[in-house]
Motif scaffolding. Structure first.
Motif, PDB file in Angstrom:
ATOM      1  N   LEU A 103       0.828  -1.197   0.000  1.00 49.75           N
ATOM      2  CA  LEU A 103       0.000   0.000   0.000  1.00 49.75           C
ATOM      3  C   LEU A 103       0.864   1.249   0.000  1.00 49.75           C
ATOM      4  N   SER A 104       0.338   2.310  -0.572  1.00 53.05           N
ATOM      5  CA  SER A 104       0.988   3.608  -0.489  1.00 53.05           C
ATOM      6  C   SER A 104       0.592   4.286   0.820  1.00 53.05           C
ATOM      7  N   ASP A 105       1.150   5.448   1.063  1.00 54.43           N
ATOM      8  CA  ASP A 105       0.629   6.292   2.129  1.00 54.43           C
ATOM      9  C   ASP A 105      -0.797   6.710   1.769  1.00 54.43           C
ATOM     10  N   GLU A 106      -1.508   7.232   2.749  1.00 56.45           N
ATOM     11  CA  GLU A 106      -2.848   7.754   2.498  1.00 56.45           C
ATOM     12  C   GLU A 106      -2.758   9.249   2.213  1.00 56.45           C
ATOM     13  N   PHE A 107      -3.420   9.668   1.141  1.00 57.65           N
ATOM     14  CA  PHE A 107      -3.419  11.079   0.753  1.00 57.65           C
ATOM     15  C   PHE A 107      -4.806  11.668   0.962  1.00 57.65           C
ATOM     16  N   THR A 108      -4.849  12.975   1.223  1.00 54.80           N
ATOM     17  CA  THR A 108      -6.134  13.635   1.427  1.00 54.80           C
ATOM     18  C   THR A 108      -6.135  15.027   0.810  1.00 54.80           C
ATOM     19  N   LEU A 109      -7.282  15.442   0.319  1.00 59.44           N
ATOM     20  CA  LEU A 109      -7.419  16.799  -0.191  1.00 59.44           C
ATOM     21  C   LEU A 109      -7.883  17.761   0.901  1.00 59.44           C
ATOM     22  N   LEU A 110      -8.081  17.253   2.117  1.00 58.03           N
ATOM     23  CA  LEU A 110      -8.612  18.074   3.195  1.00 58.03           C
ATOM     24  C   LEU A 110      -7.556  18.910   3.898  1.00 58.03           C
ATOM     25  N   LYS A 111      -6.289  18.630   3.630  1.00 56.27           N
ATOM     26  CA  LYS A 111      -5.234  19.437   4.230  1.00 56.27           C
ATOM     27  C   LYS A 111      -5.203  20.813   3.589  1.00 56.27           C
ATOM     28  N   ARG A 112      -4.630  21.761   4.330  1.00 57.18           N
ATOM     29  CA  ARG A 112      -4.513  23.117   3.789  1.00 57.18           C
ATOM     30  C   ARG A 112      -3.762  23.102   2.460  1.00 57.18           C
ATOM     31  N   LYS A 113      -2.683  22.311   2.423  1.00 56.28           N
ATOM     32  CA  LYS A 113      -1.958  22.102   1.171  1.00 56.28           C
ATOM     33  C   LYS A 113      -2.437  20.766   0.609  1.00 56.28           C
ATOM     34  N   SER A 114      -3.352  20.855  -0.335  1.00 59.64           N
ATOM     35  CA  SER A 114      -4.005  19.654  -0.861  1.00 59.64           C
ATOM     36  C   SER A 114      -3.005  18.642  -1.404  1.00 59.64           C
ATOM     37  N   GLU A 115      -3.251  17.351  -1.095  1.00 58.40           N
ATOM     38  CA  GLU A 115      -2.396  16.285  -1.598  1.00 58.40           C
ATOM     39  C   GLU A 115      -2.918  15.697  -2.915  1.00 58.40           C
ATOM     40  N   LEU A 116      -3.889  16.381  -3.514  1.00 63.65           N
ATOM     41  CA  LEU A 116      -4.349  15.958  -4.833  1.00 63.65           C
ATOM     42  C   LEU A 116      -3.220  16.044  -5.857  1.00 63.65           C
ATOM     43  N   TYR A 117      -2.281  16.981  -5.627  1.00 61.30           N
ATOM     44  CA  TYR A 117      -1.137  17.085  -6.540  1.00 61.30           C
ATOM     45  C   TYR A 117      -0.368  15.770  -6.583  1.00 61.30           C
ATOM     46  N   GLN A 118      -0.108  15.207  -5.387  1.00 63.47           N
ATOM     47  CA  GLN A 118       0.621  13.932  -5.333  1.00 63.47           C
ATOM     48  C   GLN A 118      -0.186  12.802  -5.968  1.00 63.47           C
ATOM     49  N   VAL A 119      -1.505  12.801  -5.741  1.00 62.90           N
ATOM     50  CA  VAL A 119      -2.349  11.754  -6.311  1.00 62.90           C
ATOM     51  C   VAL A 119      -2.277  11.789  -7.838  1.00 62.90           C
ATOM     52  N   LEU A 120      -2.378  12.985  -8.408  1.00 63.85           N
ATOM     53  CA  LEU A 120      -2.292  13.101  -9.861  1.00 63.85           C
ATOM     54  C   LEU A 120      -0.910  12.693 -10.360  1.00 63.85           C
ATOM     55  N   SER A 121       0.127  13.085  -9.649  1.00 61.17           N
ATOM     56  CA  SER A 121       1.482  12.736 -10.061  1.00 61.17           C
ATOM     57  C   SER A 121       1.675  11.220 -10.092  1.00 61.17           C
ATOM     58  N   ILE A 122       1.111  10.515  -9.108  1.00 62.11           N
ATOM     59  CA  ILE A 122       1.207   9.061  -9.068  1.00 62.11           C
ATOM     60  C   ILE A 122       0.429   8.446 -10.232  1.00 62.11           C
ATOM     61  N   LEU A 123      -0.761   8.948 -10.492  1.00 63.02           N
ATOM     62  CA  LEU A 123      -1.567   8.444 -11.605  1.00 63.02           C
ATOM     63  C   LEU A 123      -0.845   8.672 -12.936  1.00 63.02           C
ATOM     64  N   LYS A 124      -0.217   9.826 -13.096  1.00 70.73           N
ATOM     65  CA  LYS A 124       0.531  10.105 -14.315  1.00 70.73           C
ATOM     66  C   LYS A 124       1.710   9.142 -14.448  1.00 70.73           C
ATOM     67  N   ASN A 125       2.350   8.854 -13.322  1.00 70.42           N
ATOM     68  CA  ASN A 125       3.471   7.910 -13.338  1.00 70.42           C
ATOM     69  C   ASN A 125       2.994   6.519 -13.756  1.00 70.42           C
ATOM     70  N   LEU A 126       1.868   6.075 -13.231  1.00 69.88           N
ATOM     71  CA  LEU A 126       1.325   4.765 -13.595  1.00 69.88           C
ATOM     72  C   LEU A 126       0.946   4.734 -15.080  1.00 69.88           C
ATOM     73  N   SER A 127       0.392   5.832 -15.582  1.00 72.24           N
ATOM     74  CA  SER A 127       0.018   5.865 -16.992  1.00 72.24           C
ATOM     75  C   SER A 127       1.254   5.757 -17.882  1.00 72.24           C
ATOM     76  N   GLN A 128       2.358   6.359 -17.461  1.00 71.03           N
ATOM     77  CA  GLN A 128       3.594   6.276 -18.232  1.00 71.03           C
ATOM     78  C   GLN A 128       4.163   4.860 -18.194  1.00 71.03           C
ATOM     79  N   ILE A 129       4.099   4.245 -17.024  1.00 72.06           N
ATOM     80  CA  ILE A 129       4.618   2.871 -16.882  1.00 72.06           C
ATOM     81  C   ILE A 129       3.812   1.904 -17.737  1.00 72.06           C
ATOM     82  N   MET A 130       2.492   2.072 -17.741  1.00 66.29           N
ATOM     83  CA  MET A 130       1.624   1.121 -18.438  1.00 66.29           C
ATOM     84  C   MET A 130       1.611   1.325 -19.949  1.00 66.29           C
TER      85      MET A 130
END
Length: 208
Positions: free
Chosen positions: A180-207
């Motif tokens: 499992l990865s760490d858990e990310f949340t958009l509820l923080k003041r500095k949203s972690e959606l950026y990291q979520v998108l970056s991971i998804l982009k990385n998976l799309s490149q790998i696949m």
């Protein structure tokens, strides 16, 4: 007589006992969620900030359905990550069925999104269950991933309730293992959606 079990009622202990599933302890098993991640552009950050704004506006009037979470959160993420473009394809809800070797029990369920020739599975939890840990839904995601007939390539999953996100990696082969990865949340003041998108982009490149 074969016993039918619904995927949402399966836990980690059952999967370990019936399918020999093991948690991979080596950090190197699942590096795709934190190594060599692509940069997020300023325009993509603006899009993600709007996604967060729309979600927080909607949660003021709960409950949010699975369909709303897919529409407001998941669909924009998949679009920005390139999963709506070639060479990928998207399928909606899919039925799955999996049984252990003795075939005395069969697990059945429906996955919310199935992407890329069964290499990325996405599980959305209804927002009314957001008070529960996503860990309670990960066994369900693993059931779908175990049902993947392709044993040569790793399978990835994303479990979300709209506000929180956990990535999963499964390799079947002789002994099925997951991490499992760490858990990310958009509820923080500095949203972690950026990291979520970056991971998804990385998976799309790998696949691709």
């Amino acid at each position: 007589m074969i016993q039918v079990i619904q995927a949402q009622n399966v836990g980690f202990a059952y999967l370990e006992e019936r399918f020999g599933l093991q948690l991979a302890e080596d950090e190197a098993f699942f590096t795709e969620w934190f190594e060599n991640l692509p940069e997020i552009t300023d325009l993509e950050k603006q899009d993600l900030d709007r996604v967060k704004f729309h979600f927080l506006r909607l949660v003021k009037r709960p409950p949010l359905s699975e369909e709303t979470v897919k529409l407001v959160i998941l669909s924009p993420l998949l679009n920005l990550a390139g999963f709506y473009d070639e060479p990928f394809y998207m399928r909606g809800e899919q039925s799955i069925e999996i049984s252990a070797e003795d075939e005395e029990e069969v697990i059945r369920g429906r996955i919310d999104f199935l992407v890329i020739q069964e290499q990325l599975w996405l599980l959305v939890i209804e927002s009314k269950r957001s008070s529960f840990s996503l860990l309670e839904a990960i066994p369900q995601a693993l059931v779908y991933m175990l049902a993947n007939p392709n044993q040569d390539k790793p399978t990835f999953g994303l479990v979300t309730n709209g506000s929180h996100f956990i990535f999963v990696k499964l390799i079947k082969q002789n002994i099925p293992k997951y991490a499992l990865s760490d858990e990310f949340t958009l509820l923080k003041r500095k949203s972690e959606l950026y990291q979520v998108l970056s991971i998804l982009k990385n998976l799309s490149q790998i696949m691709s």
